[in-house]
Scaffold this motif. Structure first.
Motif, PDB file in Angstrom:
ATOM      1  N   GLU A 104       0.854  -1.199   0.000  1.00  6.79           N
ATOM      2  CA  GLU A 104       0.000   0.000   0.000  1.00  6.79           C
ATOM      3  C   GLU A 104       0.887   1.244   0.000  1.00  6.79           C
ATOM      4  N   CYS A 105       0.333   2.319  -0.530  1.00 12.81           N
ATOM      5  CA  CYS A 105       1.087   3.583  -0.497  1.00 12.81           C
ATOM      6  C   CYS A 105       0.131   4.768  -0.557  1.00 12.81           C
ATOM      7  N   HIS A 106       0.349   5.745   0.302  1.00 10.66           N
ATOM      8  CA  HIS A 106      -0.406   7.002   0.202  1.00 10.66           C
ATOM      9  C   HIS A 106       0.262   7.892  -0.848  1.00 10.66           C
ATOM     10  N   TRP A 107      -0.552   8.720  -1.458  1.00  9.56           N
ATOM     11  CA  TRP A 107      -0.103   9.647  -2.499  1.00  9.56           C
ATOM     12  C   TRP A 107       1.148  10.439  -2.092  1.00  9.56           C
ATOM     13  N   MET A 108       1.235  10.819  -0.825  1.00 11.69           N
ATOM     14  CA  MET A 108       2.355  11.673  -0.392  1.00 11.69           C
ATOM     15  C   MET A 108       3.714  10.978  -0.576  1.00 11.69           C
ATOM     16  N   HIS A 109       3.715   9.652  -0.662  1.00 11.63           N
ATOM     17  CA  HIS A 109       4.979   8.912  -0.796  1.00 11.63           C
ATOM     18  C   HIS A 109       5.226   8.436  -2.221  1.00 11.63           C
ATOM     19  N   GLY A 132      -5.050   4.028  -1.861  1.00 14.21           N
ATOM     20  CA  GLY A 132      -6.414   4.351  -1.435  1.00 14.21           C
ATOM     21  C   GLY A 132      -6.818   5.693  -2.014  1.00 14.21           C
ATOM     22  N   VAL A 133      -7.692   5.665  -3.017  1.00 10.63           N
ATOM     23  CA  VAL A 133      -8.155   6.948  -3.571  1.00 10.63           C
ATOM     24  C   VAL A 133      -9.583   7.233  -3.091  1.00 10.63           C
ATOM     25  N   ASP A 142     -10.843  15.261  -1.441  1.00 11.78           N
ATOM     26  CA  ASP A 142      -9.882  16.064  -0.686  1.00 11.78           C
ATOM     27  C   ASP A 142     -10.552  16.978   0.349  1.00 11.78           C
ATOM     28  N   ARG A 143     -11.758  17.465   0.038  1.00  9.22           N
ATOM     29  CA  ARG A 143     -12.401  18.412   0.955  1.00  9.22           C
ATOM     30  C   ARG A 143     -13.149  17.667   2.065  1.00  9.22           C
ATOM     31  N   GLY A 148      -5.893  14.344   0.906  1.00  8.93           N
ATOM     32  CA  GLY A 148      -4.611  14.998   0.620  1.00  8.93           C
ATOM     33  C   GLY A 148      -3.999  14.563  -0.694  1.00  8.93           C
ATOM     34  N   MET A 149      -4.847  14.398  -1.712  1.00 12.84           N
ATOM     35  CA  MET A 149      -4.302  13.933  -2.997  1.00 12.84           C
ATOM     36  C   MET A 149      -4.234  15.048  -4.027  1.00 12.84           C
TER      37      MET A 149
END
Ligand code: SF4
Length: 241
Positions: A104-109, A132-133, A142-143, A148-149
């Protein structure tokens, strides 16, 4: 002690249907984003790297490689795992002849994804990244969900991730919006994993009407699609609680 902790929460399972694979829920230093409005599973973490590695090694010892595929999740992103754990995953994959490894990976990484692909790829192990989108409606994502994408489009996300998770059963979601999300996911990504919102400790509550709409009108359509995983309950993969 570590055995007690593993017993606290199932951390190893085998997914028999659709893309069969072994799955391990490992423990890392914790999600660095931690702001998603609906999430409380980032609470499974420890800053004690040695304790994490001891636990993770014990979980990984259960992997036998009989399916040739392993999914590693850790209530965050692969980069929250310590170096010894990443090396142990690589060692286990090589020893058990596992050539497909899911993280898994969040967008920030996202900028760290090429390096992790290389780290395993140089040993012949393909890394598959799941992100995870939750929805492709960037404003809602995002709102409201605080993912935070940065309004990333499906094509932007597909430049980094191979698979996506969607979150359904939320206020405001309709048959059309959920259908559009699944179809977009299938167009841009190899696989889509649909999670249905369940009650947790956050203020985001499941929306019974949206869940009913999904279960009655969309679930029958996608249930047998081999590219769609559907978790009606977040423990359906057999790990976590
Ligand atoms: S990135 Fe994942 S673990 Fe982190 S807060 Fe969001 S949903 Fe939770």
């Amino acid at each position: 002690m570590e055995q007690e902790r593993e017993a606290d929460m199932p951390r190893y399972s085998v997914i028999e249907e659709k893309n069969p694979r072994e799955i391990c829920l490992l423990r890392g230093s914790g999600c660095k984003w931690r702001r998603c409005a609906f999430c409380d599973y980032h609470l499974d973490f420890s800053r004690d790297e040695k304790a994490n590695f001891a636990l993770n090694r014990q979980v990984l010892a259960r992997v036998d490689g009989h399916l040739g595929k392993l999914e590693v999740i850790n209530s965050g992103s692969f980069c929250d795992l310590d170096g010894e754990t990443l090396a142990e995953i690589r060692r286990v994959c090589l020893e058990k002849n596992i050539l497909e490894l899911h993280f898994e990976c969040h967008w920030m990484h996202r900028q760290q994804i090429p390096a992790i692909r290389r780290y395993y790829g140089e040993k012949g192990i393909e890394v598959v990244i799941k992100m995870g989108v939750e929805t492709f409606d960037g404003d809602y994502r995002d709102r409201i969900l605080r993912k935070g994408m940065e309004g990333a489009s499906p094509a932007d996300i597909a430049a980094y991730a191979d698979e996506v998770c969607l979150l359904f059963g939320l206020e405001g979601q309709t048959k059309a919006s959920m259908e559009a999300d699944v179809e977009t996911g299938l167009r841009y990504f190899r696989r889509v994993c649909v999670n249905i919102m369940v009650e947790n400790s956050t203020r985001v509550k499941p929306c019974p009407a949206a869940i009913k709409t999904f279960v009655e009108e969309l679930y029958p359509r996608y249930r047998d699609n081999p590219r769609v995983d559907i978790l009606l309950n977040n423990t359906d993969f057999g790990v976590g609680k």
